[in-house]
Design an enzyme around this catalytic site. Structure first.
Site, short mmCIF file in Angstrom:
data_model
loop_
_atom_site.label_atom_id
_atom_site.label_comp_id
_atom_site.label_asym_id
_atom_site.label_seq_id
_atom_site.Cartn_x
_atom_site.Cartn_y
_atom_site.Cartn_z
N SER A 144 35.00 34.26 30.99
CA SER A 144 33.63 33.96 31.39
C SER A 144 32.45 34.71 30.60
O SER A 144 31.14 34.25 30.96
CB SER A 144 33.56 34.55 33.16
OG SER A 144 34.44 34.04 33.94
N THR B 108 29.29 36.60 34.56
CA THR B 108 28.42 35.36 34.52
C THR B 108 27.20 36.01 34.66
O THR B 108 26.26 35.26 34.11
CB THR B 108 29.39 34.55 35.73
OG1 THR B 108 30.35 34.37 35.32
CG2 THR B 108 28.55 33.26 35.73
N HIS C 249 34.71 27.69 33.28
CA HIS C 249 36.12 27.15 32.74
C HIS C 249 36.95 26.84 33.68
O HIS C 249 36.53 26.95 35.17
CB HIS C 249 36.72 28.45 31.76
CG HIS C 249 37.05 29.71 32.78
ND1 HIS C 249 37.64 29.50 33.66
CD2 HIS C 249 36.07 30.72 32.94
CE1 HIS C 249 37.42 30.80 34.36
NE2 HIS C 249 36.58 31.54 33.94
N HIS D 203 43.12 31.34 33.16
CA HIS D 203 42.34 30.25 32.88
C HIS D 203 43.07 29.15 32.11
O HIS D 203 43.92 29.45 31.40
CB HIS D 203 41.01 30.65 32.12
CG HIS D 203 40.12 31.96 32.72
ND1 HIS D 203 39.41 32.52 31.82
CD2 HIS D 203 40.28 32.39 33.76
CE1 HIS D 203 38.75 33.45 32.63
NE2 HIS D 203 39.34 33.67 33.71
MG MG Z 1 31.97 35.22 37.12
ZN ZN Z 2 38.81 34.71 35.44
#
Ligand code: MG
Ligand code: ZN
Length: 460
Positions: A108, A162, A380, A423
């Site tokens: 992220s 993020t 993602h 991910h």
């Molecule tokens: Mg995040």
């Molecule tokens: Zn993650």
């Protein structure tokens, strides 16, 4: 009958050629008879300047996660709010190695840095270059410079990757509070750096910061002007109004002096909304999710309520400042990712549904303020896969009974059972409406989103 009755061909071509970062074909995705959607699509491809941008990020929200939430909550043929955008494309999310070669699965931090700065970086890094580790200006910093009000809302810690990419620059995403600086030796204030992510976030005077992570802000600053104070105390010195629950958030008004607002609603991540059995080796008995969480304290605001309040505060701030500019707001549904890592389908669906209600808040606002660019995307893709009921996957799985009364099997097999699921490197959806929204169409790169927002807000 012409396909675009209210839009000349010349205008379509003009819209398509306004310096798009990636060549995209402009086509309407409206279905026959959906005149509302067609009207949105017509507006969306016109380009032009946006007064406001609302960027919604579902962390780890790949197509599987969207489909799972849709199937469970509104049915296979239902539509989530995030499914209702007039323009949709896909974008690639890969990170890079220090030498610039592709690293096919992003985290992220690198992915967020991509849309926040337009520059791809190494996994774990926050808005700094991959090789030389130099700070790159972010979209929030550029917007602030041009007089836009700015905000960030998340269900994670406000210092998580993020939200961090917007208003901080760090060698490693772990450097969240003053006591967490081990992996960022050159970023410390003692070494002349900007300090931890928490310190940088409040030093940036982002107008609205709402989320979790109180523990990071309760840490004491170790050097410089605010040495000995907690980051929360530093924030208050910088003019922030600090709130910690729903009631205080409702009461807070930015109009008194246009003061910024820091909302810290949990020590760590904001507790999830739904609970259920985690996926297990060999599967689970068919289960219905519990749409509540006893571990979520009363007074914890929902993401949609934070989003609603953030928009109000940002508008009030601009009104107070008598500014003609609007705002840039990022809203993150963070724990779709975290519950995917934990192979917890109910937790994951509940967070996706909560995120989708925040999408509705943004779209309702844009319906009344069509000069607002709204973008919904992910950083993602992730683990969860919908598999046939008869499948016997070697990893973790769970059978859910959907609101339609049907059984659905979800599988988590990107890592050994017992370890965090991973991910994945696949492209993810990006959907938009409003000025410059046409730029999300086709297959673009995550870094193109930076240019879309920059163009929409006319930031040079
Ligand atoms: Mg995040
Ligand atoms: Zn993650």
């Amino acid at each position: 009958m012409p396909r675009h009755p209210r839009l000349s061909r010349r205008r379509l071509i003009a819209a398509a050629s306004v310096g798009a970062a990636t060549a995209v074909a402009v086509t309407l995705t409206a279905t026959a008879g959906a005149s509302d959607t067609k009207d949105q699509a017509r507006r969306a491809i016109q380009g032009g300047k946006a007064k406001n941008v609302i960027l919604l990020i579902g962390d780890g929200m790949g197509d599987s996660e969207i489909t799972l939430a849709r199937d469970y909550t509104v049915g296979a043929n239902g539509r989530l709010n995030m499914d209702k955008f007039p323009l949709t494309g896909a974008y690639t999310t890969y990170a890079v190695h220090a030498d610039g070669t592709p690293d096919y699965v992003t985290d992220s931090a690198a992915s967020g840095s991509g849309w926040a700065t337009g520059v791809k970086t190494v996994n774990g890094r926050i808005s700094k270059t991959p090789g030389s580790d130099k700070a790159v200006p972010t979209i929030l910093e550029l917007a602030q410079k041009k007089g836009y009000a700015t905000g960030s809302v998340t269900t994670a810690e406000l210092t998580d990757a993020t939200p961090a990419v917007l208003a901080s620059h760090a060698t490693d995403r772990s450097c969240q509070g003053p006591a967490d600086m081990a992996k960022c030796p050159t970023d410390t204030i003692a070494k002349g750096g900007p300090g931890s992510i928490a310190e940088q976030s409040v030093n940036h005077k982002v107008d609205v910061l709402l989320g979790g992570g109180k523990q990071r802000f309760d840490q004491k600053v170790t050097d410089g002007k605010y040495k000995g104070l907690t980051v929360t105390e530093q924030a208050k010195k910088l003019g922030y109004q600090v709130v910690t629950n729903d009631r205080e958030l409702k009461k807070v008004k930015s109009v008194k002096g246009g003061k910024p607002v820091l909302g810290l609603f949990a020590p760590g991540n904001v507790p999830v909304e739904w609970t259920g059995k985690a996926a297990a080796k060999g599967g689970t008995d068919p289960q219905r999710c519990t749409t509540s969480n006893p571990g979520r304290p009363a007074g914890t605001p929902e993401l949609k309520d934070q989003a609603t309040k953030a928009i109000k505060l940002l508008e009030a701030k601009q009104k107070h400042a008598k500014s003609k500019q609007g705002f840039f707001l990022q809203i993150e549904g963070a724990s779709i990712d975290k519950q995917d890592h934990a192979a917890d389908p109910c937790g994951q669906i509940g967070e996706t549904a909560a995120f989708d209600r925040a999408v509705k808040v943004a779209r309702d606002y844009a319906a009344k303020h069509p000069d607002t660019l709204v973008v919904t995307t992910a950083d993602h893709a992730h683990t969860s896969q919908i598999v046939p009921l008869e499948a016997q996957p070697p990893g973790l799985s769970s059978t859910l009974v959907t609101d339609e009364g049907q059984q659905l099997k979800v599988n988590y097999s990107t890592n050994t059972p017992g370890k965090s699921q991973e991910h994945t490197g696949t492209q993810v959806r990006i959907a938009a409406q409003g000025p410059q929204a046409y730029r999300v169409q086709g297959v673009t790169n995550q870094t193109d989103l930076f240019h879309t927002v920059r163009e929409a807000l006319r930031l040079r």
